[in-house]
Design a protein around this motif. Structure first.
Motif, PDB file in Angstrom:
ATOM      1  N   CYS A 130       0.861  -1.184   0.000  1.00 24.77           N
ATOM      2  CA  CYS A 130       0.000   0.000   0.000  1.00 24.77           C
ATOM      3  C   CYS A 130       0.894   1.229   0.000  1.00 24.77           C
ATOM      4  CB  CYS A 130      -0.911   0.014   1.230  1.00 24.77           C
ATOM      5  SG  CYS A 130      -1.956   1.501   1.270  1.00 24.77           S
ATOM      6  N   CYS A 149      -6.324  -1.899   1.793  1.00 26.97           N
ATOM      7  CA  CYS A 149      -5.452  -1.758   2.956  1.00 26.97           C
ATOM      8  C   CYS A 149      -6.274  -1.638   4.238  1.00 26.97           C
ATOM      9  CB  CYS A 149      -4.561  -0.524   2.778  1.00 26.97           C
ATOM     10  SG  CYS A 149      -3.496  -0.199   4.197  1.00 26.97           S
ATOM     11  N   LEU A 156      -4.560  -1.925  -2.841  1.00 26.98           N
ATOM     12  CA  LEU A 156      -3.223  -2.520  -2.759  1.00 26.98           C
ATOM     13  C   LEU A 156      -2.684  -2.763  -4.163  1.00 26.98           C
ATOM     14  CD1 LEU A 156      -3.819  -5.171   0.058  1.00 26.98           C
ATOM     15  CD2 LEU A 156      -2.945  -2.847   0.298  1.00 26.98           C
TER      16      LEU A 156
END
Length: 214
Positions: A130, A149, A156
């Motif tokens: 992330c 995330c 992500l």
């Protein structure tokens, strides 16, 4: 105790390195870190290295060994060091053999963290990142919501060099460069190989058994 740490990408070498440094009081020397530190501090060696890095070229071995030599001459490593990321090739290993006697030092153990390629591919290709800095793994450490995330809710992503094809290429290069090194040091009887599969603490237990014999 002076340690050379070997291990393929994704082997968990970084995690083990931190635990080794904490338990044995050795200074963890990452080649990448000291290279960046020299560049950041504008040392003569850093200025020289920066020219190559800005041109997108590899820092030549002759300069790299000077940076290593400079680092190993500092007082904080008198109680022992652990080199991570160097040597990677036979010419680098031979260069190390020339500088260490002048520093009154020697390599006590070459710790080789060995992980099967199939396991490494699984580990690396499953990594998700992330932008906030949090990392996940689709199998070993998945987020609560797939693709999102936990910390900030953002999407992500997978790093470009974490694809299966790229990982396999990196592993091929690693094996081609590192196997001769293992053979070279094995002739001196200083290689300790630990299988880096399983629980992190279990792996470290095997590492400690190997190092305690030194």
């Amino acid at each position: 105790m002076n340690i050379v740490l070997l291990g393929p990408p994704g082997s968990g070498k970084g995690t083990q390195a931190k635990m080794i440094a904490d338990k044995y009081g050795v200074v963890h020397i990452s080649t990448g870190d000291i290279l960046r530190e020299n560049v950041r501090n504008g040392t003569p060696l850093g200025v020289e290295a920066k020219k190559f890095m800005e041109a997108g070229k590899l820092v030549p071995d002759s300069l790299l060994i000077d940076i290593i030599k400079d680092r190993l001459a500092k007082d904080d490593v008198k109680g022992g060091w652990m080199l991570d990321g160097y040597p990677r090739t036979m010419p680098q290993a031979e260069a190390m053999d020339k500088i260490l006697p002048n520093l009154g030092q020697k390599i006590d153990v070459v710790l080789n963290i060995d992980v099967p390629d199939a396991e490494l591919v699984k580990r690396v290709t499953g990594r998700r990142m992330c932008k906030c800095g949090t990392t996940y793994h689709v199998q070993f450490n998945p987020p609560k919501v797939a693709g999102k995330c936990d910390a900030c809710g953002a999407d992500l992503y997978q790093r470009a060099d974490d694809t299966e094809e790229t990982v396999k290429e990196r592993l091929q290069a690693y094996h081609a460069q590192t196997q001769p090194l293992i053979d070279y040091y094995d002739k001196r009887g200083i290689v300790a190989t630990v299988v880096g599969v399983g629980d992190i603490k279990e792996i470290f237990g095997k590492v400690a058994v190997a190092l305690d014999k030194i």
